[in-house]
Design a protein around this motif. Structure first.
Motif, PDB file in Angstrom:
ATOM      1  N   ASP A 261       0.859  -1.193   0.000  1.00  0.00           N
ATOM      2  CA  ASP A 261       0.000   0.000   0.000  1.00  0.00           C
ATOM      3  C   ASP A 261       0.890   1.237   0.000  1.00  0.00           C
ATOM      4  O   ASP A 261       1.434   1.618   1.031  1.00  0.00           O
ATOM      5  CB  ASP A 261      -0.910  -0.011   1.219  1.00  0.00           C
ATOM      6  CG  ASP A 261      -1.882   1.148   1.241  1.00  0.00           C
ATOM      7  OD1 ASP A 261      -1.929   1.900   0.244  1.00  0.00           O
ATOM      8  OD2 ASP A 261      -2.591   1.306   2.243  1.00  0.00           O
ATOM      9  N   ASN A 263       0.234   4.435  -0.443  1.00  0.00           N
ATOM     10  CA  ASN A 263      -0.276   5.710   0.071  1.00  0.00           C
ATOM     11  C   ASN A 263       0.300   6.884  -0.728  1.00  0.00           C
ATOM     12  O   ASN A 263       0.658   7.919  -0.169  1.00  0.00           O
ATOM     13  CB  ASN A 263       0.053   5.876   1.551  1.00  0.00           C
ATOM     14  CG  ASN A 263      -0.724   4.915   2.427  1.00  0.00           C
ATOM     15  OD1 ASN A 263      -1.878   4.624   2.155  1.00  0.00           O
ATOM     16  ND2 ASN A 263      -0.089   4.393   3.456  1.00  0.00           N
ATOM     17  N   LYS A 305      -6.389   6.861   3.153  1.00  0.00           N
ATOM     18  CA  LYS A 305      -5.048   6.366   2.844  1.00  0.00           C
ATOM     19  C   LYS A 305      -4.602   5.291   3.828  1.00  0.00           C
ATOM     20  O   LYS A 305      -3.924   4.329   3.472  1.00  0.00           O
ATOM     21  CB  LYS A 305      -4.048   7.525   2.863  1.00  0.00           C
ATOM     22  CG  LYS A 305      -4.176   8.474   1.679  1.00  0.00           C
ATOM     23  CD  LYS A 305      -3.109   9.559   1.737  1.00  0.00           C
ATOM     24  CE  LYS A 305      -3.183  10.471   0.525  1.00  0.00           C
ATOM     25  NZ  LYS A 305      -2.142  11.538   0.567  1.00  0.00           N
ATOM     26  N   GLU A 313      -2.843   2.769  -5.752  1.00  0.00           N
ATOM     27  CA  GLU A 313      -1.762   2.707  -4.776  1.00  0.00           C
ATOM     28  C   GLU A 313      -0.853   1.512  -5.047  1.00  0.00           C
ATOM     29  O   GLU A 313       0.360   1.584  -4.837  1.00  0.00           O
ATOM     30  CB  GLU A 313      -2.346   2.637  -3.363  1.00  0.00           C
ATOM     31  CG  GLU A 313      -2.994   3.933  -2.915  1.00  0.00           C
ATOM     32  CD  GLU A 313      -3.583   3.846  -1.527  1.00  0.00           C
ATOM     33  OE1 GLU A 313      -3.341   4.768  -0.724  1.00  0.00           O
ATOM     34  OE2 GLU A 313      -4.288   2.862  -1.229  1.00  0.00           O
TER      35      GLU A 313
END
Length: 329
Positions: A261, A263, A305, A313
């Motif tokens: 991930d 972000n 996020k 992402e």
């Protein structure tokens, strides 16, 4: 402060629910209050009233009462939620009856299925799932990416591409898709791991998700919120009851030892239809304080996020290299 994050589950495309009362003959406009910019005498009462009206909007989204609920909120508070809702409704109507994953485009016969752990990302609005998730997802990258899956190469059969081999999420929760499903997406890209991998570790991570993806295992739900659409209870990554597609991909790699991930700051949340509704809600709730409004929106984005793994992402994650892409819409 409560952090607001709304993401509709696939089930929201079904028209369900009881009829609600959204009478416009008795709606009391609050636009003059908002236009004044002056804080109401009883701020708590004002915010409570806005929250109650917004809760009705959330309850109505995806049902036959959706348009009426949005129009009621607009009439009362001077917002423009109906415009965003109309976009969603038009897309939903245009794809009614289509099989999820199907499209008007020819199969992508050159899409590779040759790397264990490869991540498949898709987007576009020509199928039923796409019309829902595309509406609420930020769209920073070409391809309008929203969907994801991870390939278990040991399950892939080049002589029968209708077998389940890609771990993802479907309407029951975690599940499988086939290579045939992916060749017929609207837009798609394939991401290979950027670093060498240990097969035994990857096999173990995929086996962990097999338990949840098993098509006979229905002890779970699909969505981004607990209890379908509970806007104040966003599903965390650690949760193993409520699943969505890119969370499945994240779990495979989390079990492997990678946090994919990203972000990424490159993702522009203001391009989301969802963001429009959230922005309008906070603009009404905190009309008397731009500081409170802006902070609430910032909290919303931060929460998104932290808790949601977007397809974009993953595309922007340093753990992958793009090896294939076909954008047809």
């Amino acid at each position: 402060m409560k952090k607001l994050l709304i993401l509709l589950a696939v089930a929201a495309v079904v028209f369900v629910g009881c009829a609600k009362d959204f009478s416009f003959d008795t709606v009391e406009s609050k636009k003059d209050v908002i236009d004044s910019g002056v804080a109401p005498e009883d701020i708590a009462a004002w915010e409570s009233e806005v929250d109650a009206d917004f809760a009705k909007v959330m309850e109505a989204l995806g049902t036959v009462e959706e348009s009426s609920a949005l129009a009621y909120f607009d009439a009362k508070y001077g917002t423009e939620m109906s415009k965003t809702g109309a976009r969603y409704a038009a897309a939903r109507a245009g794809s009614s009856g289509k099989k999820s994953g199907s499209s008007k485009y020819p199969a992508m016969t050159n899409m590779p299925f040759n790397k264990d752990g490869a991540v498949y990302i898709s987007g576009g609005t020509d199928d039923m799932v796409g019309t829902v998730i595309d509406w609420v997802s930020p769209k920073t990258l070409p391809g309008s990416y929203y969907h994801g899956a991870v390939l278990d190469l040991d399950k892939y059969d080049p002589n029968n591409e209708s077998v389940y081999c890609l771990e993802t999420a479907i309407t029951k929760g975690a599940g499988y898709e086939t290579a045939d499903d992916w060749r017929n997406k609207v837009n798609a890209c394939v991401l290979n791991p950027a670093y060498s991998m240990t097969k035994s570790k990857l096999d173990s991570a995929q086996a962990y998700m097999d338990y949840y993806c098993d098509m006979n295992n229905k002890n779970m739900e699909y969505g981004f919120f607990k209890n379908t659409v509970n806007i104040f209870n966003v599903v965390t990554k650690a949760d193993t009851y409520t699943w969505y597609c890119t969370k499945v991909v994240w779990w495979v790699y989390n079990k492997y030892g990678w946090d994919i991930d990203s972000n990424s700051s490159r993702i522009d949340w203001t391009t989301s239809g969802l963001y429009t509704i959230v922005k309008d809600y906070y603009a009404v709730r905190y009309f008397y304080s731009s500081k409170k409004k802006n902070q609430a929106i910032a909290d919303y984005i931060a929460t998104a996020k932290q808790n949601i793994v977007l397809a974009e992402e993953i595309v922007l994650s340093p753990y992958f290299n793009k090896v294939y892409e076909n954008i047809r819409e």
